[in-house]
Design an enzyme around this catalytic site. Sequence first.
Site, mmCIF file in Angstrom:
data_model
loop_
_atom_site.group_PDB
_atom_site.id
_atom_site.type_symbol
_atom_site.label_atom_id
_atom_site.label_comp_id
_atom_site.label_asym_id
_atom_site.label_seq_id
_atom_site.Cartn_x
_atom_site.Cartn_y
_atom_site.Cartn_z
ATOM 1 N N SER A 132 0.768 -0.893 0.038
ATOM 2 C CA SER A 132 -0.102 0.213 -0.662
ATOM 3 C C SER A 132 1.299 1.330 -0.057
ATOM 4 O O SER A 132 1.472 1.626 -0.943
ATOM 5 C CB SER A 132 -1.180 -0.354 1.039
ATOM 6 O OG SER A 132 -1.930 0.787 0.871
ATOM 7 N N ASP A 141 -5.567 -3.993 -2.026
ATOM 8 C CA ASP A 141 -4.616 -3.319 -1.428
ATOM 9 C C ASP A 141 -3.820 -4.626 -0.306
ATOM 10 O O ASP A 141 -4.553 -5.230 -0.461
ATOM 11 C CB ASP A 141 -5.237 -2.430 -0.485
ATOM 12 C CG ASP A 141 -3.900 -1.788 0.942
ATOM 13 O OD1 ASP A 141 -3.245 -2.264 0.833
ATOM 14 O OD2 ASP A 141 -4.499 -0.288 0.513
#
Length: 313
Positions: free
Chosen positions: A42, A156
């Site tokens: 991320s 993510d």
Amino acid sequence: MESKKTVSLVLGSGGAKGLAHIGVIHWLEEHGFEVASVSGSSIGALVGGIYAAGKLDEFEAWVRAIKKSDMVTLMDISWGRGGLIKGEKIISTLIDLVGEQTIESLPISYTAVATDIRGEREVWLNSGSLFDAIRASISLPMFFTPVQMGGLTLIDGGVLNPVPIAPTFGDKTDLTIAVNLGGAIKNTKVTPKQSLSADKNENLDLQEKISRFFKGSQKNDTERPERDWSAYEVVNQAFESMQSSLARQKLAVYPPDLVVEVERNACGTLEFNRAAEMIELGYKRADQCLERLKTDLDRPDQHVLVPRGHEVY
């Protein structure tokens, strides 16, 4: 002249708190360490990728100047079911800043970690377009739309691996340092004055856009006399709790040489306007954790740096 100690740097997920990664990198560079490998999830994949491309200074200057109103302009709304933001404006802005890059051409070994939502497994992205890999790794559920890549639907990386240490296992570096953004909550008063005054209306505007999307309608505030948590806030808190728990498990199973921990309440997920504060915090946490390491390296009689996995701050 003695060569620099090489580091495999693992940068964790955690939204705007991840700007602390910049401070950690500054500490390492200032104290004579060479980052030879970066693995990130991320925001860790974003900061790590830009650093690997040699453009961290340009990115830092840009993010330090961000205001909440700028964040609103970067939000290209997607009214589909996959997420609130398409992410094209953000990635396009970063490409303009950094330039298009391929992972294979980077001077530093780099891996971005994403999550294959259908296959329920993590995916390591270490070839191809740098910004395609970053976009996949930052696809926060319900906020960014998922990325379709190689027949996979990617979201993510922090969903399954918020501190991706495993991609560094084959590195020939001197030590592995992980930065965990899910550290223990600390009671600190670190909110900058401008976020409470000048940017107040801009912050409400951003929150309103997000809340309206998750409510599925645009109700007037008068319909709800008491403000309760929006769906976004509930999801965000749940996701942060999940990441913190997963990070502890990953660090216990795959302990690095050192862990720099940033408290998970340091700032909100979207508070990128607090860049200066987070960069300073990252430097401070690195200094607290790594100063003993620097002292040990300066002593020629020290052969074992630190017991693996036993130094956490």
